[in-house]
Design a protein around this motif. Structure first.
Motif, short mmCIF file in Angstrom:
data_model
loop_
_atom_site.label_atom_id
_atom_site.label_comp_id
_atom_site.label_asym_id
_atom_site.label_seq_id
_atom_site.Cartn_x
_atom_site.Cartn_y
_atom_site.Cartn_z
N GLU A 66 0.78 -1.05 0.04
CA GLU A 66 -0.07 0.03 0.20
C GLU A 66 0.98 1.61 -0.33
N ARG A 67 1.71 1.71 0.61
CA ARG A 67 3.39 2.05 0.61
C ARG A 67 3.45 2.99 -0.23
N ALA A 68 4.15 1.53 -0.74
CA ALA A 68 4.93 1.77 -1.83
C ALA A 68 4.16 2.29 -3.02
N LEU A 69 2.75 1.46 -3.87
CA LEU A 69 1.92 2.38 -5.19
C LEU A 69 1.13 3.46 -4.53
N ALA A 70 1.29 3.99 -3.01
CA ALA A 70 0.85 5.21 -2.62
C ALA A 70 2.28 6.02 -3.51
N HIS A 71 2.95 5.89 -2.86
CA HIS A 71 3.89 6.49 -3.45
C HIS A 71 4.16 6.68 -5.28
N ALA A 72 4.40 5.49 -5.22
CA ALA A 72 4.19 5.31 -7.18
C ALA A 72 3.19 6.18 -7.83
N LEU A 73 2.52 6.22 -7.58
CA LEU A 73 0.81 7.02 -7.71
C LEU A 73 0.88 8.38 -7.30
N ALA A 74 1.89 9.40 -6.13
CA ALA A 74 1.90 10.41 -5.40
C ALA A 74 0.66 10.82 -5.06
N THR A 75 0.47 10.00 -4.34
CA THR A 75 -1.28 10.01 -3.45
C THR A 75 -0.84 9.54 -2.29
N ALA A 76 -2.13 9.41 -1.19
CA ALA A 76 -1.85 8.96 0.37
C ALA A 76 -2.71 7.93 0.14
N PRO A 77 -2.26 6.99 0.91
CA PRO A 77 -2.29 5.46 0.85
C PRO A 77 -4.01 5.65 0.99
N GLU A 78 -4.92 6.37 1.72
CA GLU A 78 -6.30 6.53 2.44
C GLU A 78 -7.01 5.97 0.71
N ARG A 79 -6.72 7.23 -0.05
CA ARG A 79 -7.01 7.24 -1.53
C ARG A 79 -6.87 6.59 -2.84
N LEU A 80 -5.63 5.46 -2.36
CA LEU A 80 -6.19 4.11 -2.86
C LEU A 80 -7.10 3.80 -3.33
N GLU A 81 -7.88 3.19 -4.06
CA GLU A 81 -8.46 1.52 -4.37
C GLU A 81 -8.52 0.74 -3.54
N PRO A 82 -9.52 -0.56 -3.00
CA PRO A 82 -8.76 -1.05 -2.14
C PRO A 82 -8.60 -2.88 -2.95
N GLN A 83 -8.96 -2.19 -4.32
CA GLN A 83 -9.04 -3.32 -4.70
C GLN A 83 -7.58 -3.49 -5.60
N ALA A 84 -7.20 -2.20 -6.13
CA ALA A 84 -5.80 -1.79 -6.81
C ALA A 84 -4.73 -2.48 -6.12
N VAL A 85 -4.97 -2.10 -4.68
CA VAL A 85 -3.95 -3.08 -3.53
C VAL A 85 -3.93 -4.29 -2.92
N GLU A 86 -4.71 -4.74 -3.66
CA GLU A 86 -5.43 -6.26 -3.30
C GLU A 86 -4.18 -7.03 -4.17
N THR A 87 -4.48 -5.90 -5.77
CA THR A 87 -4.20 -6.99 -6.88
C THR A 87 -3.15 -7.16 -6.80
N VAL A 88 -2.21 -5.04 -6.79
CA VAL A 88 -0.81 -5.52 -6.87
C VAL A 88 -0.16 -6.01 -5.33
N HIS A 89 -1.04 -6.50 -4.00
CA HIS A 89 -0.15 -7.30 -3.31
C HIS A 89 -0.35 -8.63 -3.99
N ALA A 90 -1.02 -9.14 -4.47
CA ALA A 90 -1.07 -10.29 -4.65
C ALA A 90 0.19 -10.86 -6.06
N ARG A 91 0.80 -10.15 -6.77
CA ARG A 91 1.62 -9.86 -7.19
C ARG A 91 2.96 -9.73 -6.71
N PHE A 92 2.69 -8.99 -5.72
CA PHE A 92 3.61 -9.38 -4.57
C PHE A 92 4.04 -10.47 -4.45
N LEU A 93 3.59 -10.92 -3.17
CA LEU A 93 3.23 -12.50 -3.50
C LEU A 93 3.76 -13.47 -4.00
N ASP A 94 3.58 -13.44 -5.36
CA ASP A 94 3.25 -14.38 -6.23
C ASP A 94 5.62 -13.89 -6.23
N HIS A 95 5.93 -12.59 -6.61
CA HIS A 95 7.06 -12.65 -7.12
C HIS A 95 8.16 -12.95 -5.83
#
Length: 236
Positions: free
Chosen positions: A72-101
């Motif tokens: 969540e922190r990494a994606l917020a930084h990459a998108l130059a936004t606050a973590p609370e403004r992220l779409e939860p599904q976007a975080v879940e999708t990137v998190h799933a790929r993180f776990l795979d890698h």
């Protein structure tokens, strides 16, 4: 053991261990430096979704609250936004790929900190029970402990998803105390971050912090642990 030997051992023992029967260790930033591998997985997951890498230095400041919060922190930084403004599904999708890698290479560049094996061996010799309490997903903990030949030192291992709560909540520590039939007052929490120290205090454990590791860029002394060491060899 003679009385002289017993007195010598007591004098050599770190005061943090006085009357301690159980020692709970954090993993990332306390026993191992895992940031290089975490950063590789974070950057790969971001890249899968068209985002630029954030790099190891940023990841080092974001570790400590579990893998989802890291992503969540990494994606917020990459998108130059606050973590609370992220779409939860976007975080879940990137998190799933993180776990795979991360599952592909959880210890390729990870290293054991100096003094860790010496400390754990000394505690085992003294018949002090040790447990591992980390916010890392439990699926990664076993392979890492096996890789570094540390698994046999721990009577219990808890990951961030082992219970309903994780550090800084005291629940994992209290679970470990109950599991080992240890009074919290006779237990010590050892970690590198404010989350470890907060969990220890809330559980009624004594606390010990290491000066290295990951504490979001803040001095660990600000958390007011009961003891501070520069290396775990000081406990050995």
């Amino acid at each position: 053991m003679s009385s002289g030997q017993a007195n010598s051992e007591r004098s050599a023992r770190h005061p943090a261990l006085d009357n301690i029967e159980l020692v709970a260790f954090d993993l990332d930033g306390t026993l191992i430096d895992s940031v290089p591998d975490l950063a590789v997985a974070v950057d790969a997951a971001l890249g899968d979704h068209g985002q630029r890498p954030v790099g190891v230095d940023k990841v080092r400041d974001w570790v400590g609250n579990g893998s989802r919060k890291l992503v969540e922190r990494a994606l917020a930084h990459a998108l130059a936004t606050a973590p609370e403004r992220l779409e939860p599904q976007a975080v879940e999708t990137v998190h799933a790929r993180f776990l795979d890698h991360y599952a592909e290479k959880p210890y390729a560049q990870t290293t054991l900190y100096d003094g860790v094996r010496q400390c754990l061996s000394a505690l085992a010799t003294r018949s002090v029970t040790c447990v591992l309490i980390t916010n890392k997903p439990i699926a990664f903990v076993g392979p890492i402990l096996s890789h570094f030949e540390l698994a046999d030192f721990f009577a219990l291992t808890l990951g961030g998803d082992s219970l309903d709560e994780k550090k800084p909540h005291p629940a994992p520590l209290l679970h470990a105390a109950q599991h080992t039939s240890t009074a919290p007052a006779k237990a010590l929490m050892v970690g590198d971050s404010r989350h470890d120290i907060a969990a220890g205090k809330a559980a009624g454990f004594r606390t010990l912090a290491v000066t290295y590791g990951y504490n979001h860029g803040e001095p660990i002394a600000a958390c007011r642990p009961d003891h501070i060491v520069t290396t775990l060899a000081e406990l050995g």
